[in-house]
Motif scaffolding. Structure first.
Motif, PDB file in Angstrom:
ATOM      1  N   GLU A  63     -14.179  12.580  -6.415  1.00  0.00           N
ATOM      2  CA  GLU A  63     -13.440  13.384  -5.461  1.00  0.00           C
ATOM      3  C   GLU A  63     -12.489  12.450  -4.726  1.00  0.00           C
ATOM      4  O   GLU A  63     -12.934  11.521  -4.044  1.00  0.00           O
ATOM      5  N   TYR A  64     -11.204  12.681  -4.867  1.00  0.00           N
ATOM      6  CA  TYR A  64     -10.264  11.699  -4.355  1.00  0.00           C
ATOM      7  C   TYR A  64      -9.006  12.364  -3.802  1.00  0.00           C
ATOM      8  O   TYR A  64      -8.716  13.538  -4.057  1.00  0.00           O
ATOM      9  N   GLY A  65      -8.278  11.571  -3.043  1.00  0.00           N
ATOM     10  CA  GLY A  65      -6.932  11.924  -2.609  1.00  0.00           C
ATOM     11  C   GLY A  65      -6.076  10.674  -2.678  1.00  0.00           C
ATOM     12  O   GLY A  65      -6.558   9.573  -2.389  1.00  0.00           O
ATOM     13  N   ILE A  66      -4.828  10.819  -3.100  1.00  0.00           N
ATOM     14  CA  ILE A  66      -3.904   9.690  -3.182  1.00  0.00           C
ATOM     15  C   ILE A  66      -2.911   9.795  -2.025  1.00  0.00           C
ATOM     16  O   ILE A  66      -2.255  10.824  -1.862  1.00  0.00           O
ATOM     17  N   TYR A  67      -2.818   8.724  -1.230  1.00  0.00           N
ATOM     18  CA  TYR A  67      -1.968   8.712  -0.047  1.00  0.00           C
ATOM     19  C   TYR A  67      -0.922   7.603  -0.198  1.00  0.00           C
ATOM     20  O   TYR A  67      -1.258   6.420  -0.234  1.00  0.00           O
ATOM     21  N   VAL A  68       0.317   8.019  -0.320  1.00  0.00           N
ATOM     22  CA  VAL A  68       1.441   7.082  -0.460  1.00  0.00           C
ATOM     23  C   VAL A  68       2.054   6.893   0.921  1.00  0.00           C
ATOM     24  O   VAL A  68       2.552   7.849   1.524  1.00  0.00           O
ATOM     25  N   VAL A  69       2.002   5.666   1.426  1.00  0.00           N
ATOM     26  CA  VAL A  69       2.452   5.378   2.788  1.00  0.00           C
ATOM     27  C   VAL A  69       3.753   4.594   2.714  1.00  0.00           C
ATOM     28  O   VAL A  69       3.782   3.471   2.199  1.00  0.00           O
ATOM     29  N   ASP A  70       4.822   5.182   3.227  1.00  0.00           N
ATOM     30  CA  ASP A  70       6.154   4.596   3.141  1.00  0.00           C
ATOM     31  C   ASP A  70       6.532   3.951   4.476  1.00  0.00           C
ATOM     32  O   ASP A  70       5.955   4.259   5.519  1.00  0.00           O
ATOM     33  N   LEU A  71       7.510   3.048   4.425  1.00  0.00           N
ATOM     34  CA  LEU A  71       7.984   2.348   5.614  1.00  0.00           C
ATOM     35  C   LEU A  71       9.501   2.484   5.694  1.00  0.00           C
ATOM     36  O   LEU A  71      10.196   2.467   4.671  1.00  0.00           O
ATOM     37  N   ASP A  72      10.002   2.596   6.900  1.00  0.00           N
ATOM     38  CA  ASP A  72      11.442   2.692   7.109  1.00  0.00           C
ATOM     39  C   ASP A  72      12.149   1.499   6.460  1.00  0.00           C
ATOM     40  O   ASP A  72      11.728   0.350   6.616  1.00  0.00           O
ATOM     41  N   LEU A  73      13.210   1.800   5.729  1.00  0.00           N
ATOM     42  CA  LEU A  73      13.916   0.738   5.004  1.00  0.00           C
ATOM     43  C   LEU A  73      14.536  -0.308   5.927  1.00  0.00           C
ATOM     44  O   LEU A  73      14.837  -1.421   5.499  1.00  0.00           O
ATOM     45  N   LYS A  74      14.749   0.050   7.194  1.00  0.00           N
ATOM     46  CA  LYS A  74      15.361  -0.887   8.122  1.00  0.00           C
ATOM     47  C   LYS A  74      14.366  -1.940   8.637  1.00  0.00           C
ATOM     48  O   LYS A  74      14.771  -2.902   9.271  1.00  0.00           O
ATOM     49  N   VAL A  75      13.091  -1.713   8.389  1.00  0.00           N
ATOM     50  CA  VAL A  75      12.052  -2.614   8.890  1.00  0.00           C
ATOM     51  C   VAL A  75      11.555  -3.479   7.741  1.00  0.00           C
ATOM     52  O   VAL A  75      11.408  -3.004   6.612  1.00  0.00           O
ATOM     53  N   GLN A  76      11.298  -4.754   8.015  1.00  0.00           N
ATOM     54  CA  GLN A  76      10.764  -5.633   6.981  1.00  0.00           C
ATOM     55  C   GLN A  76       9.400  -5.128   6.515  1.00  0.00           C
ATOM     56  O   GLN A  76       8.584  -4.681   7.313  1.00  0.00           O
ATOM     57  N   PHE A  77       9.178  -5.194   5.212  1.00  0.00           N
ATOM     58  CA  PHE A  77       7.973  -4.627   4.615  1.00  0.00           C
ATOM     59  C   PHE A  77       6.712  -5.263   5.190  1.00  0.00           C
ATOM     60  O   PHE A  77       6.643  -6.485   5.365  1.00  0.00           O
ATOM     61  N   ASN A  78       5.719  -4.422   5.479  1.00  0.00           N
ATOM     62  CA  ASN A  78       4.441  -4.888   6.010  1.00  0.00           C
ATOM     63  C   ASN A  78       3.330  -4.115   5.305  1.00  0.00           C
ATOM     64  O   ASN A  78       2.970  -3.013   5.712  1.00  0.00           O
ATOM     65  N   ARG A  79       2.808  -4.687   4.242  1.00  0.00           N
ATOM     66  CA  ARG A  79       1.804  -4.012   3.415  1.00  0.00           C
ATOM     67  C   ARG A  79       0.549  -3.695   4.204  1.00  0.00           C
ATOM     68  O   ARG A  79      -0.017  -2.598   4.108  1.00  0.00           O
ATOM     69  N   ALA A  80       0.085  -4.662   4.991  1.00  0.00           N
ATOM     70  CA  ALA A  80      -1.160  -4.481   5.737  1.00  0.00           C
ATOM     71  C   ALA A  80      -1.053  -3.332   6.732  1.00  0.00           C
ATOM     72  O   ALA A  80      -1.980  -2.525   6.888  1.00  0.00           O
ATOM     73  N   LEU A 106       0.844  -0.703   6.515  1.00  0.00           N
ATOM     74  CA  LEU A 106       0.818   0.560   5.774  1.00  0.00           C
ATOM     75  C   LEU A 106      -0.595   0.928   5.345  1.00  0.00           C
ATOM     76  O   LEU A 106      -0.974   2.104   5.352  1.00  0.00           O
ATOM     77  N   LEU A 107      -1.389  -0.061   4.963  1.00  0.00           N
ATOM     78  CA  LEU A 107      -2.769   0.214   4.560  1.00  0.00           C
ATOM     79  C   LEU A 107      -3.590   0.720   5.741  1.00  0.00           C
ATOM     80  O   LEU A 107      -4.385   1.659   5.606  1.00  0.00           O
ATOM     81  N   ASN A 108      -3.409   0.109   6.904  1.00  0.00           N
ATOM     82  CA  ASN A 108      -4.122   0.575   8.100  1.00  0.00           C
ATOM     83  C   ASN A 108      -3.729   1.998   8.461  1.00  0.00           C
ATOM     84  O   ASN A 108      -4.584   2.833   8.786  1.00  0.00           O
ATOM     85  N   VAL A 109      -2.440   2.291   8.386  1.00  0.00           N
ATOM     86  CA  VAL A 109      -1.967   3.647   8.673  1.00  0.00           C
ATOM     87  C   VAL A 109      -2.547   4.637   7.657  1.00  0.00           C
ATOM     88  O   VAL A 109      -2.973   5.739   8.011  1.00  0.00           O
ATOM     89  N   GLY A 110      -2.575   4.239   6.382  1.00  0.00           N
ATOM     90  CA  GLY A 110      -3.122   5.110   5.353  1.00  0.00           C
ATOM     91  C   GLY A 110      -4.580   5.460   5.596  1.00  0.00           C
ATOM     92  O   GLY A 110      -5.009   6.599   5.391  1.00  0.00           O
ATOM     93  N   VAL A 111      -5.363   4.490   6.049  1.00  0.00           N
ATOM     94  CA  VAL A 111      -6.776   4.745   6.349  1.00  0.00           C
ATOM     95  C   VAL A 111      -6.905   5.760   7.486  1.00  0.00           C
ATOM     96  O   VAL A 111      -7.657   6.744   7.388  1.00  0.00           O
ATOM     97  N   LEU A 112      -6.170   5.546   8.559  1.00  0.00           N
ATOM     98  CA  LEU A 112      -6.275   6.436   9.717  1.00  0.00           C
ATOM     99  C   LEU A 112      -5.829   7.853   9.375  1.00  0.00           C
ATOM    100  O   LEU A 112      -6.487   8.831   9.752  1.00  0.00           O
ATOM    101  N   GLU A 113      -4.741   7.972   8.643  1.00  0.00           N
ATOM    102  CA  GLU A 113      -4.228   9.303   8.306  1.00  0.00           C
ATOM    103  C   GLU A 113      -5.133  10.022   7.314  1.00  0.00           C
ATOM    104  O   GLU A 113      -5.343  11.229   7.423  1.00  0.00           O
TER     105      GLU A 113
END
Length: 355
Positions: free
Chosen positions: A212-229, A231-238
């Motif tokens: 039983e799963y859900g796939i959550y794609v977490v995007d970041l504003d292109l104007k901001v330098q990429f921050n993988r960590a 996005l992962l924290n946001v994905g968990v909370l959401e």
């Protein structure tokens, strides 16, 4: 008519209010001042007024009328006593006729008596049929080695291909109760082609694994330098706001599994899953790596306080997570490299993190 329109009423509502007004007047003058035989008066009045008031009213209006009559005949103490009596009856029936059936972590309270009278007291009994059995520990329909497809489907083709997905991209096995509720968190930026390939490959694997799963794609504003960590924290909370997931799998969008025996299940200990990657010659680059694809339970993720949000750019956050896991005396596990195999889709090298 202006008044009726302003209050949202109609002619039937007006008739209902008039009927209730007649009821209150009769109750006031004929019953309330009569201390002798007031119960008889109320009963007689109820019968006669029902015949007078219910003509032309729909079911909703009839229920409103009956509720108001009940409210007048029974005060707050009476309602409290009825509610308490119902709870006592439910408790006694639970002791005498109820039993709890558990399969793994899933429990349901059922009535031993199949009659409708007893079943109404067991609110958590499933209404749409019996509890599905737990899925097998080892899924029966796995292929083993698979060759990832690099075909790029359109969004419309992907949607028509996976019609068994629920709203929001979630899935649960139709014939058994999954042992694992997994949120797949995908950090994303400007890689639409990779995402289409990724979804086309991963959905069939997860469904064969009866997860039983859900796939959550977490995007970041292109104007901001990429921050993988981050996005992962946001994905968990959401994801936790939407469903009670037991664990999380953090998954780079450019990694495709080559073996469906590499189970995307909830681990007892944090598990590094992308052990052997083709662009790294199917070898582990160093022992402390925890990037690419990694799984961790909700409890362990909260224990290590998630990822650090300080790492902008490419790299560093996975090594920091390794240190956090070590600091909490947790052990990182890995599958055999012959199973935990991935191919990496080609992409331009990103700016490294200098933190």
């Amino acid at each position: 008519m202006k008044l009726l329109h302003k209050t949202g009423s109609n002619l039937k509502d007006a008739r209902l209010e008039a009927s209730l007004t007649v009821y209150y007047i009769l109750r006031t003058y004929d019953c309330c001042g009569d201390n002798h035989g007031s119960t008889y008066c109320k009963q007689t009045m109820t019968t006669s007024l029902l015949e007078h008031c219910l003509n032309g009213l729909n079911a909703k209006q009839i229920l409103r009328l009956l509720f108001r009559k009940f409210r007048d005949l029974c005060n707050l103490r009476c309602i409290s006593i009825i509610g308490l009596a119902f709870l006592i009856v439910q408790f006694l029936l639970l002791i005498l006729y109820g039993h709890t059936r558990c399969e793994g972590e899933i429990c349901v309270t059922e009535s031993r008596n199949t009659s409708s009278f007893y079943s109404i007291f067991f609110w958590n009994r499933r209404k749409k049929g019996p509890l599905l059995p737990l899925c097998p520990t080892i899924p029966p329909g796995l292929y083993g080695y698979i060759k990832p497809s690099t075909e790029v489907l359109t969004w419309a083709e992907l949607e028509s291909k996976f019609l068994n997905l629920h709203y929001g991209g979630r899935y649960k096995p139709p014939n058994c109760t999954s042992r694992h509720r997994v949120a797949i968190i995908v950090p994303f930026r400007d890689r639409e082609i990779h995402l289409k390939i990724f979804l086309n490959n991963l959905h069939p694997i997860l469904q064969r694994q009866q997860i039983e799963y859900g796939i959550y794609v977490v995007d970041l504003d292109l104007k901001v330098q990429f921050n993988r960590a981050l996005l992962l924290n946001v994905g968990v909370l959401e994801s936790l706001r939407l469903h009670d997931y037991q664990c999380f799998i953090f998954h780079d969008v450019d990694l495709l599994p080559e073996n469906d025996n590499n189970l995307y299940t909830c681990p007892d200990n944090p598990r590094h899953m992308s052990v052997a990657v083709n662009r790294l010659k199917y070898k582990l680059p160093y022992d402390k790596i925890f990037g690419g694809v990694a799984a961790i339970s909700k409890e362990d993720f909260l224990k290590v306080n998630g990822y650090s949000n300080r790492y902008f750019g490419w790299g560093g956050e996975d090594d920091d997570m390794f240190n956090r896991i070590n600091a909490m005396n947790l052990t990182i596990t890995r599958y055999h490299p012959g199973i935990a195999r991935y191919i990496m889709l080609p992409h331009a090298k990103q700016e490294e993190n200098l933190a």
